[in-house]
Motif scaffolding. Structure first.
Motif, PDB file in Angstrom:
ATOM      1  N   TYR A  47       0.682  -1.131   0.100  1.00  0.00           N
ATOM      2  CA  TYR A  47      -0.028   0.002  -0.004  1.00  0.00           C
ATOM      3  C   TYR A  47       0.887   1.199  -0.091  1.00  0.00           C
ATOM      4  O   TYR A  47       0.398   2.070  -0.666  1.00  0.00           O
ATOM      5  N   ALA A  48       1.988   1.201   0.653  1.00  0.00           N
ATOM      6  CA  ALA A  48       2.629   2.394   0.756  1.00  0.00           C
ATOM      7  C   ALA A  48       4.191   1.930   1.244  1.00  0.00           C
ATOM      8  O   ALA A  48       4.332   1.231   2.207  1.00  0.00           O
ATOM      9  N   THR A  69      10.446   9.948   4.180  1.00  0.00           N
ATOM     10  CA  THR A  69       9.482   9.831   3.005  1.00  0.00           C
ATOM     11  C   THR A  69       9.086   8.673   2.921  1.00  0.00           C
ATOM     12  O   THR A  69       9.305   7.605   2.918  1.00  0.00           O
ATOM     13  N   VAL A  70       7.697   8.853   2.501  1.00  0.00           N
ATOM     14  CA  VAL A  70       6.571   7.691   2.175  1.00  0.00           C
ATOM     15  C   VAL A  70       6.045   8.085   0.957  1.00  0.00           C
ATOM     16  O   VAL A  70       5.758   9.045   0.675  1.00  0.00           O
ATOM     17  N   ASP A  71       6.016   7.041   0.078  1.00  0.00           N
ATOM     18  CA  ASP A  71       5.342   6.953  -1.197  1.00  0.00           C
ATOM     19  C   ASP A  71       4.365   6.088  -1.423  1.00  0.00           C
ATOM     20  O   ASP A  71       4.388   4.850  -0.726  1.00  0.00           O
ATOM     21  N   THR A  72       3.452   6.305  -2.318  1.00  0.00           N
ATOM     22  CA  THR A  72       2.336   5.058  -2.532  1.00  0.00           C
ATOM     23  C   THR A  72       2.801   4.583  -3.807  1.00  0.00           C
ATOM     24  O   THR A  72       1.698   4.283  -4.513  1.00  0.00           O
ATOM     25  N   ASN A  73       3.862   4.479  -4.416  1.00  0.00           N
ATOM     26  CA  ASN A  73       4.190   4.018  -5.830  1.00  0.00           C
ATOM     27  C   ASN A  73       4.190   2.467  -5.796  1.00  0.00           C
ATOM     28  O   ASN A  73       5.127   1.771  -5.568  1.00  0.00           O
ATOM     29  N   SER A  74       3.236   1.883  -5.297  1.00  0.00           N
ATOM     30  CA  SER A  74       2.953   0.635  -4.727  1.00  0.00           C
ATOM     31  C   SER A  74       1.735  -0.147  -5.414  1.00  0.00           C
ATOM     32  O   SER A  74       0.973   0.553  -6.120  1.00  0.00           O
ATOM     33  N   TYR A  75       1.503  -1.394  -5.237  1.00  0.00           N
ATOM     34  CA  TYR A  75       0.370  -2.041  -5.943  1.00  0.00           C
ATOM     35  C   TYR A  75      -0.897  -1.433  -5.762  1.00  0.00           C
ATOM     36  O   TYR A  75      -1.753  -0.950  -6.598  1.00  0.00           O
ATOM     37  N   PHE A  76      -1.412  -1.197  -4.430  1.00  0.00           N
ATOM     38  CA  PHE A  76      -2.534  -0.678  -4.077  1.00  0.00           C
ATOM     39  C   PHE A  76      -2.439   0.818  -4.064  1.00  0.00           C
ATOM     40  O   PHE A  76      -3.394   1.566  -4.062  1.00  0.00           O
ATOM     41  N   GLY A  77      -1.211   1.544  -3.847  1.00  0.00           N
ATOM     42  CA  GLY A  77      -1.306   2.917  -3.791  1.00  0.00           C
ATOM     43  C   GLY A  77      -1.124   3.790  -4.980  1.00  0.00           C
ATOM     44  O   GLY A  77      -1.548   5.125  -5.009  1.00  0.00           O
ATOM     45  N   ARG A  78      -1.065   3.049  -6.224  1.00  0.00           N
ATOM     46  CA  ARG A  78      -1.133   3.992  -7.452  1.00  0.00           C
ATOM     47  C   ARG A  78      -2.364   4.101  -7.973  1.00  0.00           C
ATOM     48  O   ARG A  78      -3.348   3.264  -7.810  1.00  0.00           O
ATOM     49  N   PHE A  79      -2.525   5.518  -8.547  1.00  0.00           N
ATOM     50  CA  PHE A  79      -3.955   5.543  -9.379  1.00  0.00           C
ATOM     51  C   PHE A  79      -3.717   5.307 -10.774  1.00  0.00           C
ATOM     52  O   PHE A  79      -2.769   5.789 -11.458  1.00  0.00           O
ATOM     53  N   PRO A 308       1.160 -13.388  -0.723  1.00  0.00           N
ATOM     54  CA  PRO A 308       0.237 -12.189  -0.695  1.00  0.00           C
ATOM     55  C   PRO A 308       0.647 -11.001  -1.555  1.00  0.00           C
ATOM     56  O   PRO A 308      -0.065 -10.123  -1.933  1.00  0.00           O
ATOM     57  N   ASP A 309       1.924 -11.105  -1.970  1.00  0.00           N
ATOM     58  CA  ASP A 309       2.585 -10.093  -2.692  1.00  0.00           C
ATOM     59  C   ASP A 309       2.650 -10.271  -4.243  1.00  0.00           C
ATOM     60  O   ASP A 309       3.038  -9.670  -5.335  1.00  0.00           O
ATOM     61  N   ARG A 310       2.403 -11.557  -4.625  1.00  0.00           N
ATOM     62  CA  ARG A 310       2.449 -11.937  -6.051  1.00  0.00           C
ATOM     63  C   ARG A 310       1.016 -11.839  -6.775  1.00  0.00           C
ATOM     64  O   ARG A 310      -0.040 -12.270  -6.208  1.00  0.00           O
ATOM     65  N   VAL A 311       1.234 -11.057  -7.970  1.00  0.00           N
ATOM     66  CA  VAL A 311      -0.001 -11.234  -8.910  1.00  0.00           C
ATOM     67  C   VAL A 311       0.029 -12.196  -9.885  1.00  0.00           C
ATOM     68  O   VAL A 311       0.812 -12.671 -10.450  1.00  0.00           O
ATOM     69  N   HIS A 312      -1.054 -12.827 -10.114  1.00  0.00           N
ATOM     70  CA  HIS A 312      -1.485 -14.062 -10.767  1.00  0.00           C
ATOM     71  C   HIS A 312      -1.246 -13.456 -12.340  1.00  0.00           C
ATOM     72  O   HIS A 312      -0.259 -14.222 -12.911  1.00  0.00           O
ATOM     73  N   VAL A 313      -1.814 -12.435 -12.773  1.00  0.00           N
ATOM     74  CA  VAL A 313      -1.557 -12.139 -13.933  1.00  0.00           C
ATOM     75  C   VAL A 313      -2.246 -10.698 -14.255  1.00  0.00           C
ATOM     76  O   VAL A 313      -3.370 -10.446 -13.663  1.00  0.00           O
ATOM     77  N   GLY A 314      -1.492  -9.757 -14.846  1.00  0.00           N
ATOM     78  CA  GLY A 314      -1.917  -8.177 -15.073  1.00  0.00           C
ATOM     79  C   GLY A 314      -3.294  -8.370 -15.867  1.00  0.00           C
ATOM     80  O   GLY A 314      -4.123  -7.567 -15.682  1.00  0.00           O
ATOM     81  N   ALA A 315      -3.316  -9.235 -16.914  1.00  0.00           N
ATOM     82  CA  ALA A 315      -4.432  -9.362 -17.987  1.00  0.00           C
ATOM     83  C   ALA A 315      -4.113 -10.374 -18.692  1.00  0.00           C
ATOM     84  O   ALA A 315      -2.984 -10.931 -18.986  1.00  0.00           O
ATOM     85  N   GLU A 316      -5.226 -11.539 -18.775  1.00  0.00           N
ATOM     86  CA  GLU A 316      -5.107 -12.765 -19.408  1.00  0.00           C
ATOM     87  C   GLU A 316      -5.952 -12.865 -20.727  1.00  0.00           C
ATOM     88  O   GLU A 316      -6.837 -12.170 -20.881  1.00  0.00           O
ATOM     89  N   VAL A 317      -5.552 -13.862 -21.330  1.00  0.00           N
ATOM     90  CA  VAL A 317      -6.389 -14.175 -22.840  1.00  0.00           C
ATOM     91  C   VAL A 317      -6.376 -15.648 -22.508  1.00  0.00           C
ATOM     92  O   VAL A 317      -5.555 -16.361 -21.771  1.00  0.00           O
ATOM     93  N   ALA A 338       4.657  -8.067  -6.784  1.00  0.00           N
ATOM     94  CA  ALA A 338       3.967  -6.559  -6.824  1.00  0.00           C
ATOM     95  C   ALA A 338       4.836  -5.727  -5.908  1.00  0.00           C
ATOM     96  O   ALA A 338       4.861  -4.502  -6.041  1.00  0.00           O
ATOM     97  N   LEU A 339       5.863  -6.058  -5.040  1.00  0.00           N
ATOM     98  CA  LEU A 339       6.883  -5.395  -4.360  1.00  0.00           C
ATOM     99  C   LEU A 339       7.835  -4.947  -5.144  1.00  0.00           C
ATOM    100  O   LEU A 339       8.654  -4.092  -5.184  1.00  0.00           O
TER     101      LEU A 339
END
Length: 628
Positions: A47-48, A69-79, A308-317, A338-339
């Motif tokens: 998240y941050a 310094t704290v940033d939200t350049n993270s999986y859930f923190g990015r828009f 919990p930090d691993r993404v299955h797939v960003g988009a799939e076909v 995702a980290l």
């Protein structure tokens, strides 16, 4: 303050220096800025990030110490600005937060290559009082990729950030929304998922109904947590019991109920019962769907529950001809942490899994309901059907739930019948399925199963082919008979059962010595190796065993060297015992050859039959019949 004041979410700020927003819903919360997850299992770094210094992070609050310094350049923190620019009418987004203390706040953009640029910056010093910060930035120059995130920096003082969100101009009218949870004998999991959504301060804001479709015998309504949530939600919660029609029948019931109401176009959000729920996914998918320029299926991504930090797939076909699902599209992250890896390039999805997914009612009105496939490939078929009718699927980064890792599910299970059969049905409907090519591919699979003593898996493959060729009449009961039959029939094969590793029938623990696999055969020689293994298995010229083989080493070309192998189940919870059975192999080979021969010659006619039956199978009347 641990939970934000709900009255502040999605309201219009009055005056540049005011801490109060009017009651006019001029702004829609696109996503909240959270600083920690819904469970201790999830790292707050999702998240941050604390890039320097020290900060205390809780769900809704971050307290930065001096020189931090704290940033939200993270999986859930990015828009995900690229997706908002591509699919919605949004041209500007506002970042807002309640801040106390002193520091600098930067809004940073990335591009498709991940390069960063600061697009807005301000300093605050509230003299110990809480003040509402608002910063607006344009959503432009993100078409091929890129996101927005926030960076907080302190020097000589502390800074507290809370009640933070990204908001956009609200549509003239918000779409009605319902949530559907489909469950089968996972009462505790379902109750936990429902409670996670209900206990969140805004996840169910604007949600008309939450449908819990219970298809099991161990019913969720017996659980205290469900009863507590039911009392809190009142008429907002609709509890439905019905026969087990699989995920297809369970989720479709939600669509069926919402469509039956009539009225304005609505959003219907599917939520799996056995996920670790991030309620924020509801907020993000629903907000996005309210702003798309035309209706689209909006999907959440899947994160691995065991990792919990691993993404299955960003988009799939899917590869329809090869009956392969879950393939990541080019440039989409797949099974990555995702980290460490960010999805900066915008990618398009062919479909989205129904672990969490939003379907607008206009799509149902135009293309019909899902097929009664029971489960497996129902989501894929619907996504491809929607795309063929002009409705895209958008897998939205930063909207996600945690689901059981697919890699920790053994392939040799009864549900592979539905994976294979329904994959063939989907390919017949949308992929111009070539029966000859598929038969060639599946014949290789059949030989591999037989030679590696997976007789139950060989039977599963053959049964799937036969039932596909039987045509659409097999779908008339929604898959109930097929689901029961495949489990009963597979039970005849010993290696389909899982055993405790210390209680393997007729094998002493000391006799199971781990036997690693040798090198992978050269791709050009695979058929020659397979032919040799088949011949040796047939003649019994193999090591008698027993031997122990790890899940990662359980390749056909290794297991086939033995007559008796104890193989670790992919779940790591037990073992399977594979024993050479020449009679079973002969029977399955003969039956399999016949099925494959029919597949080569009958696929075209059967495909036509499925296409002709599609309108009736996906009609409201058909589902009404099944539900009755």
């Amino acid at each position: 303050m641990e939970k934000p004041d709900v009255s502040l979410v999605g309201r219009l700020e009055v005056g540049a220096d005011s801490d109060v927003r009017s009651t006019t819903p001029a702004y829609l919360t696109a996503q909240r800025l959270l600083f920690d997850g819904p469970s201790p299992l999830v790292s707050a770094d999702m998240y941050a990030n604390v890039a320097k210094g020290n900060a205390e992070r809780s769900r809704y609050v971050a307290v930065l110490s001096k020189r931090t310094t704290v940033d939200t350049n993270s999986y859930f923190g990015r828009f995900p600005a690229s997706y908002w620019q591509r699919w919605t009418d949004v041209t500007e987004v506002r970042f807002e937060a309640a801040v106390t203390g002193a520091g600098r706040i930067d809004i940073v953009a990335t591009d498709s290559k991940g390069r960063k640029r600061t697009v807005s910056s301000t300093t605050v010093d509230t003299d110990g009082q809480s003040s509402r910060l608002s910063m607006a930035v344009k959503v432009q120059q993100f078409l091929d990729g890129g996101a927005l995130f926030v960076r907080f920096t302190t020097s000589s003082g502390e800074l507290t950030v809370e009640d933070a969100d990204w908001s956009v101009d609200a549509p003239e009218k918000l779409r009605p929304t319902s949530v559907v949870i489909c469950t089968f004998n996972r009462a505790d999991d379902c109750a936990n998922t429902l409670a996670a959504m209900a206990d969140d301060p805004i996840a169910l804001n604007g949600v008309d109904n939450v449908y819990v479709v219970d298809q099991g015998t161990d019913q969720v309504q017996t659980r205290a947590k469900f009863q507590r949530v039911s009392a809190e939600l009142g008429d907002q919660l609709v509890y439905i019991t019905q026969p087990n029609l699989g995920g297809a029948g369970g989720f479709t019931r939600g669509l069926y109920e919402v469509q039956g109401k009539g009225g304005d176009p609505a959003n219907v959000i599917f939520m799996d019962d056995d996920v670790l729920c991030e309620p924020e996914a509801l907020v993000r998918m629903n907000a996005f769907a309210n702003k798309t320029v035309e209706p689209a299926i909006i999907g959440a991504q899947m994160l691995y529950l065991l990792h919990p930090d691993r993404v299955h797939v960003g988009a799939e076909v899917a590869n329809l001809q090869k009956i392969e699902a879950g393939l990541h599209v080019k440039d989409a992250i797949s099974d990555k942490s995702a980290l460490k890896k960010k999805q900066d390039i915008r990618v398009d999805a062919g479909y989205n899994g129904w672990w969490s997914c939003l379907i607008p009612s206009e799509i149902v009105s135009q293309i019909g309901y899902p097929l009664p496939l029971f489960f497996q490939w129902d989501d894929i078929e619907y996504g491809y059907r929607a795309r063929a009718n002009g409705f895209a699927t958008v897998t939205l980064p930063g909207a996600a739930v945690w689901h059981a890792d697919f890699a920790w599910k053994d392939w040799d299970e009864w549900h592979r019948y539905f994976n294979l059969r329904n994959g063939m049905i989907t390919a017949a409907l949308h992929g111009g399925l070539d029966g000859r090519k598929l038969a060639r591919q599946l014949s290789t699979d059949l030989f591999r199963y037989l030679v590696s003593m997976q007789y139950g898996m060989a039977f599963t493959l053959i049964k799937a082919i036969e039932d596909f060729l039987a045509g659409p009449s097999n779908l008339l009961d929604g898959g109930m008979e097929a689901a029961g039959a495949i489990r009963r029939e597979r039970a005849a094969y010993g290696e389909t059962k899982r055993h405790n590793a210390n209680a393997v029938p007729d094998v002493r623990p000391a006799d199971m010595f781990i036997t690693p696999a040798g090198p992978t055969p050269n791709k050009n020689l695979e058929w020659a190796v397979l032919a040799k293994r088949v011949l040796n298995q047939w003649r019994g010229r193999v090591h008698p065993g027993p031997v122990a083989i790890s899940a990662d080493d359980a390749h056909w070309w290794h297991v086939s060297l033995f007559a008796h192998a104890v193989v670790t189940d992919r779940s790591q919870e037990g073992v399977r015992v594979r024993k050479r059975d020449k009679d079973a192999a002969k029977t399955l080979f003969t039956r399999g050859v016949q099925a494959l021969r029919r597949l080569r010659t009958e696929t075209a006619d059967v495909s036509d039959a499925y296409r002709i039956a599609m309108p009736e199978l996906t009609s409201r009347e058909n589902w009404a019949r099944l539900y009755s």
